[in-house]
Design a protein around this motif. Structure first.
Motif, PDB file in Angstrom:
ATOM      1  N   THR A 216       0.808  -1.225   0.000  1.00  8.34           N
ATOM      2  CA  THR A 216       0.000   0.000   0.000  1.00  8.34           C
ATOM      3  C   THR A 216       0.839   1.272   0.000  1.00  8.34           C
ATOM      4  N   GLY A 217       2.157   1.142   0.203  1.00  7.31           N
ATOM      5  CA  GLY A 217       3.012   2.323   0.308  1.00  7.31           C
ATOM      6  C   GLY A 217       3.355   2.688   1.735  1.00  7.31           C
TER       7      GLY A 217
ATOM      8  N   THR B 260      -3.916   2.797   3.281  1.00  4.08           N
ATOM      9  CA  THR B 260      -4.731   1.899   2.487  1.00  4.08           C
ATOM     10  C   THR B 260      -4.751   2.355   1.044  1.00  4.08           C
ATOM     11  N   GLU B 261      -5.403   1.560   0.210  1.00  5.42           N
ATOM     12  CA  GLU B 261      -5.548   1.893  -1.200  1.00  5.42           C
ATOM     13  C   GLU B 261      -6.985   1.582  -1.610  1.00  5.42           C
ATOM     14  N   PRO B 262      -7.504   2.274  -2.629  1.00  6.69           N
ATOM     15  CA  PRO B 262      -8.917   2.102  -3.000  1.00  6.69           C
ATOM     16  C   PRO B 262      -9.152   0.887  -3.893  1.00  6.69           C
ATOM     17  N   THR B 263      -8.924  -0.283  -3.342  1.00  8.59           N
ATOM     18  CA  THR B 263      -9.202  -1.531  -4.027  1.00  8.59           C
ATOM     19  C   THR B 263     -10.089  -2.382  -3.110  1.00  8.59           C
ATOM     20  N   VAL B 264     -10.672  -3.429  -3.655  1.00 13.34           N
ATOM     21  CA  VAL B 264     -11.521  -4.300  -2.848  1.00 13.34           C
ATOM     22  C   VAL B 264     -10.717  -4.917  -1.708  1.00 13.34           C
ATOM     23  N   SER B 265      -9.533  -5.432  -2.033  1.00 13.11           N
ATOM     24  CA  SER B 265      -8.707  -6.061  -0.990  1.00 13.11           C
ATOM     25  C   SER B 265      -8.178  -5.022  -0.009  1.00 13.11           C
TER      26      SER B 265
ATOM     27  N   LEU C 152      -8.337  -2.930   5.408  1.00 11.05           N
ATOM     28  CA  LEU C 152      -8.404  -1.752   6.281  1.00 11.05           C
ATOM     29  C   LEU C 152      -9.425  -1.997   7.393  1.00 11.05           C
ATOM     30  N   ARG C 153     -10.593  -2.498   7.038  1.00  7.55           N
ATOM     31  CA  ARG C 153     -11.622  -2.758   8.048  1.00  7.55           C
ATOM     32  C   ARG C 153     -11.178  -3.862   9.014  1.00  7.55           C
ATOM     33  N   ARG C 154     -10.475  -4.838   8.475  1.00 11.30           N
ATOM     34  CA  ARG C 154     -10.023  -5.934   9.321  1.00 11.30           C
ATOM     35  C   ARG C 154      -8.991  -5.456  10.348  1.00 11.30           C
ATOM     36  N   VAL C 155      -8.018  -4.633   9.909  1.00 10.53           N
ATOM     37  CA  VAL C 155      -7.000  -4.173  10.846  1.00 10.53           C
ATOM     38  C   VAL C 155      -7.583  -3.144  11.816  1.00 10.53           C
TER      39      VAL C 155
END
Length: 299
Positions: free
Chosen positions: A13-14, A195-200, A205-208
């Motif tokens: 994600t950078g 985060t990044e704007p992808t499905v994964s 992000l929600r999981r962490v």
């Protein structure tokens, strides 16, 4: 002393590039800790000098003393991990397979098996090209207990901050939600999600976040490559607002990110780019957040 942890739910994600940029912006006032010990790479951008190095031991490793061993084979029979093998008629322990449970030592009639502390990596205290101090580590190939090595890195970073009278500790945490991440978060004042704007990216992000909200700390988020999927970026923004996570910045997709990595420097050293300006503003906002809000004000 304020401790900031930069983490992401997934790799790529950078996160490390952003951590390196914050470290450079903080200069000698920041103690940097690379707690991604399973795949440490912050040193590639910050050029530490590896001035001080120490071995790190954790867990146990079985060894067979050939002078005592009568080759009865009982150790091989009881080992559930197939760590005992025979070479040229002599029993030996495969280090990568040994779990250090000690059962072989318990049943050996000749007491030929000893349990020794296992070296699992090294930790370092270095001077950076920014003038700051960095504590970092490297886990040995196939070694375990990375959470304990992370704890050691954080302990040494806090000690360095006390010795030098530094106000900020910046931690580059591991991706995911495993033991190294929980160890990275322990005792911190704030966490920055990248985060990044992808499905994964959104899923992780929600999981962490589900993990982090169990800790008592302020939360903030940077959305990298936000312009590549505007619809998903809006979904991320809605989640941040719902969860009470401070939105620090949307970073545009920019090849300067890759160029900086290739050149071994940080993104903020690419002066005049939108990325550099956005990260400088994010660092300022982050310090303001910790200076004006109590830890735990955000969910």
């Amino acid at each position: 002393m304020k401790e900031i942890v930069v983490i992401s739910g997934k790799g790529g994600t950078g996160k490390t590039s952003i951590s390196a940029s914050f470290s450079l912006l903080g200069g000698e006032d920041v103690i940097t800790a690379d707690c991604d010990v399973d795949a440490a790479d912050l040193h590639l951008l910050l050029a530490p000098d590896f001035a001080h190095a120490e071995d790190f031991y954790s867990g146990l490793l079985a060894r067979i003393d050939p002078s005592r061993c009568d080759e009865c084979g009982i150790c091989a029979q009881v080992c559930r991990f197939d760590a005992v093998h025979v070479v040229d008629g002599h029993h030996h322990i495969r280090e990568l397979d040994c779990e250090g449970c000690g059962y072989c030592a318990r049943v050996c009639p000749q007491r030929a098996v000893q349990l020794q502390e296992r070296k699992v990596g090294q930790w370092y205290r270095s001077r950076l090209r920014t003038g700051g101090t960095m504590v970092h580590a490297r886990l040995d190939i196939g070694a375990e207990n990375s959470g304990k090595l992370v704890a050691k890195v954080k302990q040494e970073a806090r000690e360095a901050a006390r010795e030098q009278g530094r106000e900020w500790i910046l931690v580059d945490g591991a991706p995911g939600i495993g033991c190294p991440v929980m160890s990275s978060l322990s005792g911190a004042d704030a966490v920055v999600f990248v985060t990044e704007p992808t499905v994964s990216g959104f899923h992780d992000l929600r999981r962490v976040y589900d993990l982090v909200r169990r800790f008592d700390m302020a939360t903030a988020c940077i959305v990298n490559k936000a312009d590549l999927n505007p619809e998903m970026t809006r979904s991320v923004h809605a989640f941040l607002q719902e969860a009470g996570i401070r939105h620090l910045a949307d970073l545009p997709y920019d090849e300067a990110f890759t160029e900086a990595m290739v050149e071994g420097c940080t993104v903020v050293e690419k002066e005049g780019t939108p990325l550099a300006r956005a990260l400088e503003e994010s660092w300022t906002r982050l310090r303001t957040l910790l200076g004006t809000e109590r830890t735990g004000d955000h969910p």
